[in-house]
Design an enzyme around this catalytic site. Structure first.
Site, PDB file in Angstrom:
ATOM      1  N   ASN A  85      -1.879  28.903  11.836  1.00  0.00           N
ATOM      2  CA  ASN A  85      -2.335  27.572  12.084  1.00  0.00           C
ATOM      3  C   ASN A  85      -2.267  27.255  13.785  1.00  0.00           C
ATOM      4  OD1 ASN A  85      -2.906  24.651  12.834  1.00  0.00           O
ATOM      5  ND2 ASN A  85      -2.861  24.101  10.652  1.00  0.00           N
ATOM      6  N   ASP A 129       6.122  22.739   5.300  1.00  0.00           N
ATOM      7  CA  ASP A 129       5.037  22.389   4.572  1.00  0.00           C
ATOM      8  C   ASP A 129       4.974  20.879   4.817  1.00  0.00           C
ATOM      9  OD1 ASP A 129       2.648  22.537   2.900  1.00  0.00           O
ATOM     10  OD2 ASP A 129       3.906  22.586   1.068  1.00  0.00           O
TER      11      ASP A 129
END
Length: 207
Positions: free
Chosen positions: A9, A68
């Site tokens: 990402n 996360d």
């Protein structure tokens, strides 16, 4: 020190690289030739962070950290939570997820929500967890064009702007990810100062 951040990402990578001090080089999954699809199959943020970090360390032999993040909305009983990245379904875009969230929040007076990030670090045959939390409110419409994810609809507590209306430096000072990364950085500095880091030669069970 070279350490892998288990992500491809570009937004996350850019945010974290901007926070890291000199002497710590961050590698992405592509930098180490990892093209594996690491599925987030755990029911908690902690579980998914562990899963991704473990995969890289066990299969590629690098010190690694993984994160996360979930948006936990009180009126929705903590949803989207661990499913934040795929709230509108597999392959959903940021826009898809935001639109679903706004639809689910229609008519809700309680707009409280919080972002929570959990980082799992695998280094020197041990595993460590770091957590960051940022509380705020879910707006009724999008504001701002910076950032990513749910940033345009999240207004952090004490601020009149959304994450998407802040520059990277300002957001990094108060964000959930920024808080977790700061804890990670302080820990890495401690290890470097005490010369307790070494490259992985093998990795079996995370302690």
């Amino acid at each position: 020190m070279e350490i892998v951040f288990a992500t491809n990402n570009k937004h996350k990578l850019k945010e974290i690289q901007a926070l890291m001090p000199e002497g710590i080089a961050i590698l992405s999954l592509s930098d180490i030739g990892c093209t594996d699809e690491i599925e987030e199959t755990e029911p908690t943020l902690e579980g998914n962070a562990r899963l991704k970090a473990d995969h890289v360390t066990k299969n590629y032999g690098y010190p690694c950290f993984s994160d996360d993040t979930g948006l936990e909305v009180e009126a929705l009983n903590g949803a989207p939570g661990v499913y934040s990245a795929r709230y509108a379904g597999e392959g959903a875009t940021f826009e898809n997820n935001m639109e679903k969230l706004l639809q689910q929040m229609e008519g809700q007076q309680n707009r409280f929500g919080r972002f929570r990030t959990v980082i799992a670090l695998n280094i020197d045959d041990c595993q460590y967890l770091f957590e960051g939390i940022c509380e705020g409110n879910i707006l009724k419409q999008k504001q701002g064009t910076a950032g990513f994810g749910y940033d345009p609809v999240f207004q952090p507590k004490g601020y009149e702007r959304t994450f998407a209306e802040m520059d990277m430096a300002e957001k990094g000072k108060i964000s959930h990810r920024g808080q977790a990364i700061k804890k990670l950085i302080e820990f890495l500095k401690f290890l470097i100062l005490n010369q307790k880091t070494s490259p992985y030669r093998s990795f079996n069970d995370v302690k």
